[in-house]
Write an enzyme that holds these catalytic residues in place. Structure first.
Site, short mmCIF file in Angstrom:
data_model
loop_
_atom_site.label_atom_id
_atom_site.label_comp_id
_atom_site.label_asym_id
_atom_site.label_seq_id
_atom_site.Cartn_x
_atom_site.Cartn_y
_atom_site.Cartn_z
N GLN A 1 0.84 -1.20 0.00
CA GLN A 1 0.00 0.00 0.00
C GLN A 1 0.88 1.25 0.00
O GLN A 1 1.83 1.33 0.77
CB GLN A 1 -0.91 0.01 1.23
CG GLN A 1 -1.97 -1.09 1.22
CD GLN A 1 -3.10 -0.82 0.24
OE1 GLN A 1 -3.14 0.21 -0.42
NE2 GLN A 1 -4.02 -1.77 0.14
N TYR B 1 -6.08 -12.15 -2.80
CA TYR B 1 -5.27 -11.03 -3.29
C TYR B 1 -4.42 -10.52 -2.12
O TYR B 1 -4.46 -9.35 -1.76
CB TYR B 1 -6.16 -9.91 -3.85
CG TYR B 1 -7.18 -10.39 -4.84
CD1 TYR B 1 -6.88 -10.45 -6.20
CD2 TYR B 1 -8.44 -10.84 -4.42
CE1 TYR B 1 -7.81 -10.91 -7.11
CE2 TYR B 1 -9.37 -11.31 -5.32
CZ TYR B 1 -9.06 -11.34 -6.66
OH TYR B 1 -9.98 -11.81 -7.55
N CYS C 1 -10.52 -0.77 -4.63
CA CYS C 1 -9.88 0.47 -5.10
C CYS C 1 -10.61 1.00 -6.33
O CYS C 1 -10.12 1.89 -7.01
CB CYS C 1 -8.40 0.25 -5.37
SG CYS C 1 -8.07 -1.02 -6.59
N ASP D 1 -9.28 -8.17 -1.74
CA ASP D 1 -8.65 -6.86 -1.99
C ASP D 1 -8.12 -6.88 -3.42
O ASP D 1 -6.92 -6.84 -3.65
CB ASP D 1 -7.52 -6.66 -0.96
CG ASP D 1 -6.90 -5.28 -1.03
OD1 ASP D 1 -7.39 -4.43 -1.79
OD2 ASP D 1 -5.90 -5.06 -0.31
N GLU E 1 -2.35 -15.32 -3.74
CA GLU E 1 -1.80 -14.16 -4.43
C GLU E 1 -1.09 -14.65 -5.70
O GLU E 1 -0.48 -15.71 -5.70
CB GLU E 1 -0.82 -13.46 -3.47
CG GLU E 1 0.25 -12.60 -4.08
CD GLU E 1 -0.27 -11.36 -4.79
OE1 GLU E 1 -1.18 -10.70 -4.25
OE2 GLU E 1 0.21 -11.07 -5.90
N1 SAH Z 1 -4.00 -7.19 0.26
C1 SAH Z 1 -2.70 -6.72 -0.14
C2 SAH Z 1 -2.55 -6.56 -1.65
C3 SAH Z 1 -3.66 -5.87 -2.37
S1 SAH Z 1 -3.29 -5.32 -4.00
C4 SAH Z 1 -2.35 -5.44 0.57
O1 SAH Z 1 -3.22 -4.76 1.08
O2 SAH Z 1 -1.17 -5.11 0.62
C5 SAH Z 1 -3.92 -6.58 -5.02
C6 SAH Z 1 -3.03 -7.78 -5.11
O3 SAH Z 1 -3.70 -8.73 -5.95
C7 SAH Z 1 -1.66 -7.58 -5.71
O4 SAH Z 1 -0.69 -8.10 -4.85
C8 SAH Z 1 -1.71 -8.36 -7.04
O5 SAH Z 1 -0.46 -8.94 -7.36
C9 SAH Z 1 -2.75 -9.42 -6.74
N2 SAH Z 1 -3.48 -10.01 -7.87
C10 SAH Z 1 -3.86 -9.45 -9.02
N3 SAH Z 1 -4.61 -10.29 -9.76
C11 SAH Z 1 -4.72 -11.44 -9.03
C12 SAH Z 1 -5.39 -12.69 -9.24
N4 SAH Z 1 -6.08 -12.92 -10.35
N5 SAH Z 1 -5.29 -13.62 -8.28
C13 SAH Z 1 -4.58 -13.38 -7.13
N6 SAH Z 1 -3.95 -12.23 -6.89
C14 SAH Z 1 -4.01 -11.27 -7.82
#
Ligand code: SAH
Length: 455
Positions: free
Chosen positions: A287, A316, A412, A385, A337
């Site tokens: 973040q 995610y 977001c 997320d 992830e």
């Molecule tokens: N929850 C974490 C990351 C959120 S950002 C935090 O708050 O720090 C969204 C994340 O989803 C990123 O790390 C990205 O790499 C991942 N992502 C994107 N597409 C995805 C998918 N299809 N499956 C799993 N993860 C994914």
């Protein structure tokens, strides 16, 4: 939308009453039913605008003269912040920005026929200098190496030293790197000829730890006087703990290439969030607004109403920030992830925090959920997320099969949030309230937490 004859022409000057602010922060004016989006114009203002672009459905214009001024108007710090898209809301007073974001979500819910309470946006006391990460392009401008930002929809670099919303220590580090590149006569990448080396400078700084990572993104492996550059950065940026090079030979707008090499120090920085320690690699998502991320996660944890018996999925999961916070209160947490390096970080972060009731999987969240659904697992809590595009339809199908009682949706992008809530409703979910948290002051980005339960 029916095609209508545009009532304006390019370069024409029109007087408009601004009725609304678009999701991109542009003033919305109308001539009959025809919409004109105007920059630097706020709701309630009357402006004279020059038309820049005309399509059959709408036009774009620029304010050339403001006839009345909104009480919500803030003084513009520098036009460059609007021209580059760094701060498209700089002309809107901060309390009004918070209301704007709340209202954007309300509008989308209304359009989707969703009756969900949207709380007032949680803002920052000091809404500037918050970004803990920067990626700035490097380019020759009149034969001098410059760092700055591109004008929107162009490859014209505007030199900028103060980026307004970035940690000032990061801005200072970028100047150090730029000067080292100048001193050592490095050739920046030129996308028209495909020559030169340095493309971007990426900097990340731990908010609490003050550890800094500097990544030189280069087209070529070889960079003129690289050893000297690294040495000069080390000398002038005492907070730097990691200096890396990323090699990106492709002709693309994607910043990072596949190859990441350590030049000096370590390959990660550490920082803390909600009293947990995180190690963060260059490729991992983290973040960008650390203090507001804490507010966001606190809210998510609060509405998750975690019980010591809960089995939770954090989809995610990035480097495991939410997963580890959940694991302190739940029985077991599974994080999923897609970026392998982020999953490695997450596993390592569980270890350094002494948390053992969490497991991480490198997979597409939708595939992982589908697999769990066929195994008939019991899940009590699901946190999601996702990136801006929201949840995949297969993900939502799997939720419908797994039926977790509680769900927390961190979003977001309110447009995909509303779309996904609509779909989740079909599987028996009810959304209770949405709490916007301003992660990106001065920009139009909208982050929020929504609590859902299975009826
Ligand atoms: N929850 C974490 C990351 C959120 S950002 C935090 O708050 O720090 C969204 C994340 O989803 C990123 O790390 C990205 O790499 C991942 N992502 C994107 N597409 C995805 C998918 N299809 N499956 C799993 N993860 C994914």
């Amino acid at each position: 939308m029916a095609k209508i004859k545009a009532p304006v022409q390019k370069n024409e000057i029109v007087t408009l009453d601004i009725q609304d602010l678009s999701y991109q922060g542009l003033g919305v004016g109308k001539i009959d039913q025809y919409t004109i989006f105007v920059d630097d114009a706020l709701t309630g203002e009357t402006v004279e605008a020059r038309i820049n672009k005309v399509t059959s459905h709408f036009a774009f214009g620029s304010t050339i003269n403001r006839l009345t001024t909104s009480p919500d108007r803030a003084e513009i710090r520098d036009k460059a912040y609007t021209q580059t898209g760094i701060s498209p809301l700089q002309h809107l007073a901060y309390p009004a920005q918070l209301k704007f974001k709340q209202q954007q979500i309300k509008n989308l819910y209304e359009k989707a026929n969703l009756n969900i309470e949207v709380k007032p946006t949680i803002g920052m006391h000091d809404p500037l200098g918050y970004r803990n990460k920067a990626i700035v392009p490097v380019k020759l401008v009149d034969d001098v190496i410059q760092t700055g930002f591109f004008r929107q929809r162009s490859h014209d670099l505007l030199p900028i030293e103060n980026f307004l919303i970035q940690d000032p220590q990061i801005d200072a580090a970028i100047i150090v790197v730029r000067d080292a590149l100048r001193r050592n006569h490095v050739k920046p990448y030129d996308e028209t000829t495909g020559t030169g080396s340095i493309r971007n400078i990426m900097v990340r700084r731990g908010y609490y730890s003050h550890e800094m990572m500097i990544v030189l993104v280069s087209r070529t492996e070889k960079i003129n006087e690289l050893d000297k550059i690294v040495h000069q950065i080390q000398q002038k940026v005492p907070e730097a703990v990691s200096i890396m090079v990323n090699i990106n030979p492709k002709n693309t707008n994607v910043v990072l290439g596949d190859e990441m090499r350590l030049l000096w120090g370590q390959d990660h920085i550490s920082d803390t969030l909600l009293d947990l320690t995180f190690e963060i690699s260059a490729e991992s998502f983290y973040q960008v607004n650390p203090t507001q991320a804490e507010r966001l996660y606190e809210k998510a944890l609060e509405v998750a109403d975690i019980q010591p018996t809960d089995i939770a999925i954090d989809a995610y999961s990035g480097i495991g920030t939410i997963s580890l916070a959940l694991a302190r209160q739940a029985k077991q947490v599974y994080g999923v992830e897609i970026v392998p390096q982020a999953v490695e970080d997450a596993k390592h972060n569980a270890e350094i925090n002494g948390i053992s009731n969490v497991e991480f999987f490198a997979d597409k969240a939708e595939d992982y959920m589908q697999k769990l659904a066929t195994e008939d697992k019991t899940i009590d809590l699901l946190t999601v997320d996702p990136p801006r595009k929201g949840l995949a339809p297969e993900f939502i199908d799997a939720v419908g099969k797994l039926k977790p009682k509680k769900m927390v949706y961190i979003s977001c992008n309110p447009a995909t949030l509303a779309r996904d809530i609509k779909l989740l409703e079909e599987f028996g979910y009810e959304a209770h309230e949405t709490q916007p948290v301003d992660m990106f002051p001065m920009t139009t980005h909208i982050e929020s937490v929504t609590r859902l339960t299975l009826k």
